[in-house]
Design an enzyme around this catalytic site. Structure first.
Site, PDB file in Angstrom:
ATOM      1  N   CYS A   1      -2.029  14.560 -14.681  1.00 46.96           N
ATOM      2  CA  CYS A   1      -1.551  15.874 -15.351  1.00 46.96           C
ATOM      3  C   CYS A   1      -1.663  15.811 -16.875  1.00 46.96           C
ATOM      4  CB  CYS A   1       0.048  15.982 -15.243  1.00 46.96           C
ATOM      5  SG  CYS A   1       1.119  14.504 -15.864  1.00 46.96           S
TER       6      CYS A   1
ATOM      7  N   GLU B   1      -7.288  23.818 -14.632  1.00 49.15           N
ATOM      8  CA  GLU B   1      -6.958  22.463 -14.477  1.00 49.15           C
ATOM      9  C   GLU B   1      -7.825  21.957 -13.038  1.00 49.15           C
ATOM     10  OE1 GLU B   1      -3.191  21.174 -12.802  1.00 49.15           O
ATOM     11  OE2 GLU B   1      -3.246  19.387 -14.142  1.00 49.15           O
TER      12      GLU B   1
ATOM     13  N   GLU C   1       8.011  19.081 -14.099  1.00 51.31           N
ATOM     14  CA  GLU C   1       6.938  18.584 -14.902  1.00 51.31           C
ATOM     15  C   GLU C   1       5.719  18.764 -14.193  1.00 51.31           C
ATOM     16  OE1 GLU C   1       7.049  16.758 -17.326  1.00 51.31           O
ATOM     17  OE2 GLU C   1       8.945  15.872 -17.511  1.00 51.31           O
TER      18      GLU C   1
ATOM     19  N   LYS D   1      11.674  13.335  -1.572  1.00 51.68           N
ATOM     20  CA  LYS D   1      10.723  13.750  -0.660  1.00 51.68           C
ATOM     21  C   LYS D   1       9.309  13.744  -1.444  1.00 51.68           C
ATOM     22  CE  LYS D   1       8.495  17.541  -0.290  1.00 51.68           C
ATOM     23  NZ  LYS D   1       7.204  16.732   0.438  1.00 51.68           N
TER      24      LYS D   1
END
Ligand code: NAD
Length: 484
Positions: free
Chosen positions: A290, A388, A256, A183
């Protein structure tokens, strides 16, 4: 029809339709959701919103196809996956354009690199084999560990590198004998739907299934008893929900997640070479990465020189539509992330931090464009140092005590990756050894490899992708023994 002239001889049609892949069939849905071009704000096309029945059908197909797929030899599976890499290659230009149009990254640089790299990955992973491990082999007794597939894998991907991160899951999942239901992010489903369509020409029905939709379809996968493992890439907040949902049926999970990667620049580092390298490491894909460098700690003795060179370089960069060959940085991929950046920029402004370049987002533009922004030595506890941002804004921080800078670099719930830069390799390695992160680069950055495990420490993730360990995570260890 939406066509984009790339070369005189090549027109690419990206208007669709885009179909889901379920049990070898290309399947539409009654309901559609809009997919936007982040450089123009325009709707590209409506993508299918999978119903619960369609997700169930995809999972059932993957389950039914799995035993026969697992029964093939590794060599046979390799043949299929290599043929798939060839088919992706043949459709490469189309996929690259689609990636730029739906994700935003520049076609001539980042988008081409992502697709090339993803196809290379599929081709190389196909060559890997998990050999049986012989623990004991005496004249009268044998003990072996073999790796058996987990079964059906649910893969859930984010919007920043949709092609690469999707194929990073597909290839190891299939080579180890599992079948797949993937997905993609609702912000970037098109490239994944396309590579799913291509897969149907290669693999037996049910081996590769792709369903699109919002977040709900992801929840259905994480809760489903017939899914044996979730391979998830996305934010830490969602990763926690995935882990909680997976606990109901004790699914294996590989997570992750997010990062706040520090770079530590030691005294005597070569500013001329380190600045452009770290610039790209921080601002590639407009910071939506990331493992983007998200904090740079520069030693006091070279801080001013480093800052000046960094800011001067930033001033040469062009932010724009990724289809334009002069664009260095594309737009922010979606309005949700753009909104988060507006909020972060406002925090920097209202606190009066020094911003030698960038700092103001022009909201009158049709695309989600955000200027390259550097924040000069903000406080340690500021949001821009701790959170972040996932965009082109970066703090540079001055340091003069090595123990303190290591403590500061480690003072984060994240632990994805880090880098250390300096002329004295041993000194740099000594610092690297003390950094809490899944990957630490010394005088280089963003090196990945098929055989190099990649994963986060702390709240940056659980488990790894790539390397032998990454392949093993798509399997269960099965120990067997007998007397000869
Ligand atoms: P996200 O967590 O919002 O979404 C990721 C995927 O999860 C999407 O497909 C989404 O639809 C789905 N999802 C959302 N809620 C769900 C739920 N409750 N259950 C199941 N699935 C659900 O992340 P994003 O905004 O798409 O991606 C950005 C984040 O991803 C950043 O934090 C970034 O650091 C991280 N990321 C990590 C890596 C890595 O390898 N560590 C790589 C790329 C991105």
């Amino acid at each position: 029809m939406n066509t984009q002239t790339l070369r005189n001889d090549l027109k690419i049609d990206y208007s669709g339709p885009y179909m889901m892949s379920i049990n070898g069939e290309l399947v539409d849905a009654e309901q559609k959701f809009d997919v936007f071009n982040p450089a123009t704000g325009e709707v590209i096309v409506g993508a299918p919103e999978a119903t619960r029945e369609q997700v169930e059908a995809a999972i059932a197909a993957a389950k039914a196809a799995q035993p026969a797929w697992a029964a093939l030899t590794w060599a046979k599976r390799r043949e299929y996956i290599t043929a798939y890499a060839d088919a992706l290659d043949a459709n490469k230009e189309n996929i690259i354009t689609l990636l730029t149009i739906e994700q935003g990254k520049p076609r001539h640089s980042m988008a081409t690199v992502e697709v090339d790299y993803a196809i290379y990955w599929v081709r190389e992973v196909a060559k890997r084999v998990l050999e049986d491990e012989v623990i004991e082999d005496t004249p009268d007794h044998i003990v072996k560990v073999v790796r058996t597939p987990v079964g059906v894998v649910g893969a859930i991907t984010p919007w920043n590198f949709p092609i690469l991160l999707g194929l990073w899951k597909l290839a190891p999942c299939l080579v180890t004998g599992n079948t797949l239901v993937m997905k993609p992010s609702p912000f970037t489903p098109l490239g994944t739907l396309r590579f799913g369509e291509i897969a149907q020409k290669i693999f037996p029905p049910g081996v590769v299934n792709i369903v699109s939709g919002g977040n709900e379809q992801g929840v259905w996968l994480t809760e489903h008893p017939s899914i044996n493992k979730i391979s998830f890439t996305g934010s830490t907040a969602t990763g926690k929900k995935v882990m909680a949902a997976a606990s109901g049926t004790l699914k294996r999970v590989t997570l992750e997640l997010g990062g706040k990667d520090p770079a530590i620049v030691l005294p005597g580092a070569d500013v001329k070479t380190v600045v452009p390298t770290l610039f790209d490491a921080a601002f590639g894909n407009s910071g939506q990465w990331c493992i983007a460098t998200k904090r740079i700690y520069v030693h006091d003795s070279i801080y001013d020189e480093f800052l000046e060179a960094f800011v001067n370089l930033a001033k040469t960069k062009t932010v724009g539509d990724g289809m334009n060959p002069n664009t260095d940085l594309g737009p922010i991929q979606n309005k949700m992330q753009y909104g988060k950046l507006l909020n972060m920029f406002e925090d920097v402004r209202k606190n009066g931090y020094k911003v030698p370049v960038g700092g103001t987002i022009d909201q009158s533009l049709a695309g989600n464009f955000v200027p390259v922004t550097v924040v000069d030595n903000p406080p340690k506890d500021s949001r821009i140092v701790r959170e972040e941002p996932f965009g082109p804004i970066l703090p540079l921080l001055r340091w003069n005590d090595v123990d303190q800078v290591i403590a500061d670099a480690n003072d984060s719930d994240f632990g994805l990756a880090a880098s250390v830069w300096g002329p004295d390799r041993e000194a740099a390695i000594a610092v690297a050894n003390r950094i809490e992160a899944g990957t630490v680069w010394v005088n280089e950055i963003h090196i990945h490899g098929i055989d190099i495990p990649f994963g986060g420490h702390k709240q940056s993730g659980m488990g790894v992708e790539n390397g032998r360990e990454g392949l093993e995570e798509f399997t269960n260890a099965k120990t067997y023994m007998f007397h000869k």
